[in-house]
Design a protein around this motif. Structure first.
Motif, PDB file in Angstrom:
ATOM      1  N   ILE A 216      94.969  28.104  20.698  1.00  0.00           N
ATOM      2  CA  ILE A 216      94.277  27.576  21.875  1.00  0.00           C
ATOM      3  C   ILE A 216      95.082  27.960  23.109  1.00  0.00           C
ATOM      4  O   ILE A 216      96.264  27.621  23.225  1.00  0.00           O
ATOM      5  CB  ILE A 216      94.123  26.044  21.785  1.00  0.00           C
ATOM      6  N   HIS A 217      94.446  28.699  24.034  1.00  0.00           N
ATOM      7  CA  HIS A 217      95.102  29.164  25.258  1.00  0.00           C
ATOM      8  C   HIS A 217      94.561  28.363  26.443  1.00  0.00           C
ATOM      9  O   HIS A 217      93.341  28.357  26.671  1.00  0.00           O
ATOM     10  CB  HIS A 217      94.819  30.647  25.497  1.00  0.00           C
ATOM     11  N   THR A 218      95.438  27.733  27.225  1.00  0.00           N
ATOM     12  CA  THR A 218      94.962  26.949  28.364  1.00  0.00           C
ATOM     13  C   THR A 218      95.697  27.242  29.673  1.00  0.00           C
ATOM     14  O   THR A 218      95.225  26.846  30.736  1.00  0.00           O
ATOM     15  CB  THR A 218      95.110  25.434  28.074  1.00  0.00           C
ATOM     16  N   ASP A 219      96.839  27.911  29.616  1.00  0.00           N
ATOM     17  CA  ASP A 219      97.648  28.134  30.819  1.00  0.00           C
ATOM     18  C   ASP A 219      98.115  29.578  30.876  1.00  0.00           C
ATOM     19  O   ASP A 219      99.250  29.868  31.257  1.00  0.00           O
ATOM     20  CB  ASP A 219      98.845  27.171  30.811  1.00  0.00           C
ATOM     21  N   GLY A 220      97.237  30.483  30.472  1.00  0.00           N
ATOM     22  CA  GLY A 220      97.591  31.894  30.374  1.00  0.00           C
ATOM     23  C   GLY A 220      98.102  32.479  31.680  1.00  0.00           C
ATOM     24  O   GLY A 220      97.457  32.369  32.721  1.00  0.00           O
ATOM     25  N   GLY A 224     101.786  29.569  29.532  1.00  0.00           N
ATOM     26  CA  GLY A 224     101.171  29.958  28.270  1.00  0.00           C
ATOM     27  C   GLY A 224     100.903  31.440  28.181  1.00  0.00           C
ATOM     28  O   GLY A 224     100.662  32.120  29.193  1.00  0.00           O
ATOM     29  N   ASN A 225     100.942  31.974  26.971  1.00  0.00           N
ATOM     30  CA  ASN A 225     100.718  33.397  26.732  1.00  0.00           C
ATOM     31  C   ASN A 225      99.230  33.662  26.503  1.00  0.00           C
ATOM     32  O   ASN A 225      98.645  33.115  25.570  1.00  0.00           O
ATOM     33  CB  ASN A 225     101.521  33.840  25.506  1.00  0.00           C
ATOM     34  N   PRO A 226      98.590  34.495  27.332  1.00  0.00           N
ATOM     35  CA  PRO A 226      97.157  34.741  27.183  1.00  0.00           C
ATOM     36  C   PRO A 226      96.807  35.741  26.084  1.00  0.00           C
ATOM     37  O   PRO A 226      95.634  35.918  25.750  1.00  0.00           O
ATOM     38  CB  PRO A 226      96.762  35.296  28.549  1.00  0.00           C
ATOM     39  N   GLU A 250      96.583  15.254  38.860  1.00  0.00           N
ATOM     40  CA  GLU A 250      97.958  15.300  39.335  1.00  0.00           C
ATOM     41  C   GLU A 250      98.102  14.735  40.745  1.00  0.00           C
ATOM     42  O   GLU A 250      99.096  14.088  41.061  1.00  0.00           O
ATOM     43  CB  GLU A 250      98.480  16.736  39.275  1.00  0.00           C
ATOM     44  N   ILE A 251      97.103  14.956  41.587  1.00  0.00           N
ATOM     45  CA  ILE A 251      97.148  14.387  42.934  1.00  0.00           C
ATOM     46  C   ILE A 251      97.074  12.863  42.855  1.00  0.00           C
ATOM     47  O   ILE A 251      97.791  12.149  43.562  1.00  0.00           O
ATOM     48  CB  ILE A 251      95.999  14.951  43.791  1.00  0.00           C
ATOM     49  N   ALA A 252      96.219  12.351  41.969  1.00  0.00           N
ATOM     50  CA  ALA A 252      96.080  10.898  41.804  1.00  0.00           C
ATOM     51  C   ALA A 252      97.387  10.261  41.355  1.00  0.00           C
ATOM     52  O   ALA A 252      97.676   9.103  41.692  1.00  0.00           O
ATOM     53  CB  ALA A 252      94.967  10.594  40.807  1.00  0.00           C
ATOM     54  N   GLY A 262     102.459  22.554  34.274  1.00  0.00           N
ATOM     55  CA  GLY A 262     102.420  21.439  33.335  1.00  0.00           C
ATOM     56  C   GLY A 262     101.046  21.005  32.892  1.00  0.00           C
ATOM     57  O   GLY A 262     100.754  20.993  31.700  1.00  0.00           O
ATOM     58  N   CYS A 263     100.179  20.645  33.823  1.00  0.00           N
ATOM     59  CA  CYS A 263      98.909  20.027  33.442  1.00  0.00           C
ATOM     60  C   CYS A 263      98.050  20.949  32.578  1.00  0.00           C
ATOM     61  O   CYS A 263      97.580  20.557  31.518  1.00  0.00           O
ATOM     62  CB  CYS A 263      98.139  19.610  34.689  1.00  0.00           C
ATOM     63  N   SER A 264      97.841  22.170  33.028  1.00  0.00           N
ATOM     64  CA  SER A 264      96.994  23.095  32.254  1.00  0.00           C
ATOM     65  C   SER A 264      97.634  23.430  30.914  1.00  0.00           C
ATOM     66  O   SER A 264      96.942  23.608  29.912  1.00  0.00           O
ATOM     67  CB  SER A 264      96.752  24.387  33.051  1.00  0.00           C
ATOM     68  N   HIS A 265      98.960  23.518  30.894  1.00  0.00           N
ATOM     69  CA  HIS A 265      99.690  23.824  29.666  1.00  0.00           C
ATOM     70  C   HIS A 265      99.469  22.724  28.621  1.00  0.00           C
ATOM     71  O   HIS A 265      99.145  23.007  27.461  1.00  0.00           O
ATOM     72  CB  HIS A 265     101.178  23.959  29.998  1.00  0.00           C
ATOM     73  N   GLN A 266      99.598  21.483  29.037  1.00  0.00           N
ATOM     74  CA  GLN A 266      99.481  20.400  28.072  1.00  0.00           C
ATOM     75  C   GLN A 266      98.038  20.117  27.680  1.00  0.00           C
ATOM     76  O   GLN A 266      97.770  19.416  26.705  1.00  0.00           O
ATOM     77  CB  GLN A 266     100.140  19.132  28.592  1.00  0.00           C
ATOM     78  N   ARG A 267      97.093  20.672  28.407  1.00  0.00           N
ATOM     79  CA  ARG A 267      95.689  20.511  28.008  1.00  0.00           C
ATOM     80  C   ARG A 267      95.472  21.044  26.591  1.00  0.00           C
ATOM     81  O   ARG A 267      94.607  20.543  25.859  1.00  0.00           O
ATOM     82  CB  ARG A 267      94.771  21.245  28.971  1.00  0.00           C
ATOM     83  N   ALA A 268      96.247  22.036  26.158  1.00  0.00           N
ATOM     84  CA  ALA A 268      96.068  22.605  24.813  1.00  0.00           C
ATOM     85  C   ALA A 268      96.224  21.534  23.748  1.00  0.00           C
ATOM     86  O   ALA A 268      95.391  21.403  22.848  1.00  0.00           O
ATOM     87  CB  ALA A 268      97.065  23.747  24.584  1.00  0.00           C
TER      88      ALA A 268
END
Length: 395
Positions: A216-220, A224-226, A250-252, A262-268
């Protein structure tokens, strides 16, 4: 010439093998195992959780038959074993390890082992963590080989890794194959990119590391490696940042840097955790061969599923869209239906220094009945078996 005593030879033999990053002691149990224990690493821990000990880990040690016998490890249950990423720990609240453990134990009867290698992935020494990857992978492979030698079938092991942990999983899969063992499934959650670019010698994860490798790629392109590196590579929302909802989230929380890092990476791992409870929550369509990640959005035939529900026969790149907040899956329901994982008819073997009474509440009796605790667990969620058991039954 005077030969050393047998116990001395045994200690020398065990010391050499325990110190090796490649091998684990294969000495006959009647000789070496009785005189000395395999040296345990203090920087890599194997933490067992089951429904009998949801919140308190039981530490398992390589080659320690008595400890395994006294634990809640059940040879009739599938094993999910997880490797966290850089800067995490296996015990961190709201981090990937604990979230994944809770998801599997809500799903049904599992052995969940969290590999805590946080001592080797501490901030800010990322390059050191990459150098420690082979050491961790070989030690993990030795541990899995130990379980298999104790008659736990390799085909029921699901190895899962996030970020750097994904590369460790690939390396461990390769090491096991050198010993004639091939895992059924490795799931890689947004494998790390820094120091793994292009044809870097650090790269380990490939489709050959298990019978089915799904990624699963989320932060290519950032953390993250695409690059496609499995049998089935999934690219939710194109596989690149920003994943939907990250900026708002993240703004909230007043974490401005988290928007980019961080955020997109951990979405995986967040997507995968959600799929454990609802395997069909992330429908995906196969992409045609393309260098542009997420450019192929043409609808194909019947949808496939990302995450726990991925069919081990899938091959190629897959695209999907997600919601911008929990539940993330387009097919997810607000309340997950928890199903009971199958009890597998797995052969077992008692360690030589354990008695059958030790196992009475965890292993099947002669009549095939389970102990009282397992009956209580079944009553806890008396639902139908999961439709998604293919990943445990592939041969």
């Amino acid at each position: 010439m005077v030969l050393p005593a047998a116990s001395t030879l045994c200690n020398i033999f065990t010391f050499i093998l325990a110190g090796s990053p490649i091998f684990y002691s294969a000495a006959p149990r009647g000789s070496c195992a009785s005189c000395c224990a395999i040296k345990e690493r203090e920087d890599i821990k194997f933490m067992l959780y089951t429904r009998q000990n949801r919140n308190t880990a039981q530490l398992l040690h390589l080659g320690d038959d008595a400890r395994l016998a006294q634990s809640n490890f059940n040879f009739n249950y599938p094993l999910a074993i997880y490797l966290h990423g850089f800067s995490e720990s296996a015990t961190g609240e709201k981090q990937s390890s604990q979230e994944l453990k809770d998801a599997f134990l809500r799903r049904g009867n599992y052995n969940v082992i969290l590999v805590d290698w946080s001592a080797m992935t501490a901030v800010p020494w990322y390059s050191n963590s990459v150098e420690n990857l082979p050491v961790t992978a070989r030690y993990l492979a030795r541990f899995l080989r130990y379980l298999i030698d104790m008659r736990y079938p390799a085909k029921h092991i699901h190895l899962i890794g996030f970020s750097l942990g994904a590369e460790v999983a690939g390396f461990a899969g390769k090491q096991l194959q050198e010993w004639g063992i091939k895992l059924t499934r490795i799931t890689a959650l947004d494998p790390a990119l820094p120091l793994f670019e292009g044809n870097s010698s650090n790269r380990r994860l490939t489709p050959s590391d298990a019978r089915f490798v799904d990624v699963i790629h989320t932060d290519g392109g950032i953390l993250g490696n695409p690059t496609a590196m499995g049998h089935a590579d999934f690219y939710p929302n194109g596989g690149r940042p920003l994943q939907p909802g990250c900026a708002k989230q993240e703004i909230a929380n007043n974490r401005w840097l988290g928007i980019i890092i961080g955020c997109s990476h951990q979405r995986a791992w967040e997507y995968f955790v959600e799929s454990v409870a609802q395997p069909k929550s992330f429908p995906a369509q196969r992409c045609e061969s393309s260098e542009s990640i997420g450019a192929c959005r043409e609808a194909g035939n019947s949808p496939s599923f990302m995450g726990m529900g991925a069919d081990p026969r899938l091959r190629g790149k897959f695209f999907l869209e997600t919601n911008d907040a929990k539940p993330f899956g387009k097919n997810s329901r607000p309340r997950a239906i928890v199903s009971l994982a199958p009890r597998l008819p797995i052969a077992y073997k008692l360690p030589p220094n354990a008695t059958r009474q030790t196992f009475v509440n965890r292993w099947p009796t002669v009549s095939g009945q389970q102990g009282n605790q397992d009956e209580t667990d079944e009553q806890e969620d008396n639902n139908t078996l999961s439709n998604n058991i293919d990943s445990f039954l592939v041969t």
